[in-house]
Write an enzyme that holds these catalytic residues in place. Sequence first.
Site, short mmCIF file in Angstrom:
data_model
loop_
_atom_site.label_atom_id
_atom_site.label_comp_id
_atom_site.label_asym_id
_atom_site.label_seq_id
_atom_site.Cartn_x
_atom_site.Cartn_y
_atom_site.Cartn_z
N THR A 183 34.81 35.67 33.34
CA THR A 183 34.05 35.90 34.57
C THR A 183 32.77 35.07 34.56
O THR A 183 32.25 34.75 33.49
CB THR A 183 33.68 37.41 34.59
OG1 THR A 183 34.89 38.14 34.77
CG2 THR A 183 32.71 37.77 35.68
N ARG A 211 44.33 46.62 40.92
CA ARG A 211 43.23 46.95 40.00
C ARG A 211 41.92 46.24 40.39
O ARG A 211 41.90 45.06 40.70
CB ARG A 211 43.65 46.54 38.58
CG ARG A 211 42.61 46.80 37.51
CD ARG A 211 41.81 45.57 37.16
NE ARG A 211 40.92 45.79 36.03
CZ ARG A 211 39.93 44.97 35.70
NH1 ARG A 211 39.72 43.88 36.38
NH2 ARG A 211 39.16 45.24 34.67
N GLY A 213 38.01 45.60 38.91
CA GLY A 213 37.17 45.73 37.71
C GLY A 213 35.73 46.05 38.08
O GLY A 213 35.42 46.50 39.19
N ASP A 214 34.85 45.80 37.14
CA ASP A 214 33.43 46.11 37.33
C ASP A 214 32.70 45.06 38.18
O ASP A 214 31.68 45.35 38.81
CB ASP A 214 32.72 46.21 35.98
CG ASP A 214 32.80 44.88 35.21
OD1 ASP A 214 33.90 44.28 35.18
OD2 ASP A 214 31.78 44.45 34.66
N THR A 234 29.97 41.04 31.97
CA THR A 234 31.31 40.49 31.77
C THR A 234 31.98 41.21 30.61
O THR A 234 31.32 41.57 29.64
CB THR A 234 31.29 38.97 31.52
OG1 THR A 234 32.62 38.53 31.25
CG2 THR A 234 30.40 38.58 30.35
N GLY A 235 33.27 41.43 30.72
CA GLY A 235 33.97 42.11 29.63
C GLY A 235 35.03 43.04 30.17
O GLY A 235 35.52 42.87 31.29
N GLY A 237 36.20 45.50 32.09
CA GLY A 237 35.55 46.08 33.26
C GLY A 237 35.59 47.59 33.34
O GLY A 237 34.63 48.22 33.79
N1 ASP Z 1 34.75 42.20 33.84
C1 ASP Z 1 35.87 41.50 34.42
C2 ASP Z 1 36.86 42.52 34.91
O1 ASP Z 1 37.03 43.52 34.25
C3 ASP Z 1 36.54 40.58 33.47
C4 ASP Z 1 35.62 39.59 32.82
O2 ASP Z 1 34.44 39.85 32.65
O3 ASP Z 1 36.08 38.51 32.47
O4 ASP Z 1 37.49 42.29 35.91
#
Ligand code: ASP
Length: 317
Positions: A183, A211, A213-214, A234-235, A237
């Site tokens: 991200t 789905r 995410g965050d 990022t991570g 989510g």
């Molecule tokens: N946080 C993002 C998600 O969960 C993924 C990412 O950070 O790469 O969609």
Amino acid sequence: MKKYLSLLIILLFSCNNNDENKIAIVIHGGAGIILKENISKTKEDSIINKLDEAISKGWEILKEGKSSEIAVIETIKILEDSPLFNAGKGSVFNSEGKVENDASIMRGIDLNAGASSGTSNVKNPITLAADVMNHSKHVFLSGKGAENFAKERNLDIVDNEYFHTEFRYNQLLNEREEGKYGTVGCVAIDLDGNIVAGTSTGGMTNKKWGRIGDSPIIGAGTYANNNTCGISSTGSGEYFIRTVAAYQVSSLLENHDYDLTKAMAKVIHQKIGNIGGDGGMIGIDKNSNVVMDFNTSGMYRAFVNKNGQKQILLYNK
Ligand code: ASP
């Protein structure tokens, strides 16, 4: 004499003012299993060059006296247009072999925000999020409705094919762990002390059932408040949503007297880490201090701090 005295006062005031409102900018290109031994020199160079291009563009915009909102949008657009990150052009595939993007932006001066989710034909999702904030009375649009709004706003529309890259397609086939995230995000503070944060993503490889995410969720992936800080996450989510991660950092500053370094560490290493989540965050506080933290082996990241010092980092140290 009186004339000189008032000139001196004006001079002193403007120096002081500059001290208080120093520009700064920070970006991330995703956290995850990012190990030097897994990345070729060529790929490492291209990532560093792209992060450099993006952060330099944002910094120039701020230096020209333009707003942090413009800086964040233009910086993220550069990352979205690159196939190297999981946002825009380089977005990951969902389980149906399609790209669906999420993005959000928040302005710290008035707590206004915009977000979009599940769009498959908007070239630069961050521009859609910004238009939701600035040109609709809503905060969060999704799917077809968000795409219709993007068309009404004359944003760049592309065929879903535009997002297809071989690297991401192989990732879907193999569900590889490396580069799982990716991200992009940006936080900036301008000359007026306004903080803006933005985040853009393709989400998670092989995601199912619509789905979300965050990243497009205000308070989880993105948050900004001029009285505290701006954050982009990022991570994994789901964990950032469950911990209301970005807002929680701001709240620790506002209500518990934490500084940004301590607050971010608490949310990433304790709140998120303790329930099994991984990832990272970037942020800038109201005094223009830049902080970046993560609990993974690496995070693509870069900043220009309030002293004008630029740094670009990929790995743990
Ligand atoms: N946080 C993002 C998600 O969960 C993924 C990412 O950070 O790469 O969609």
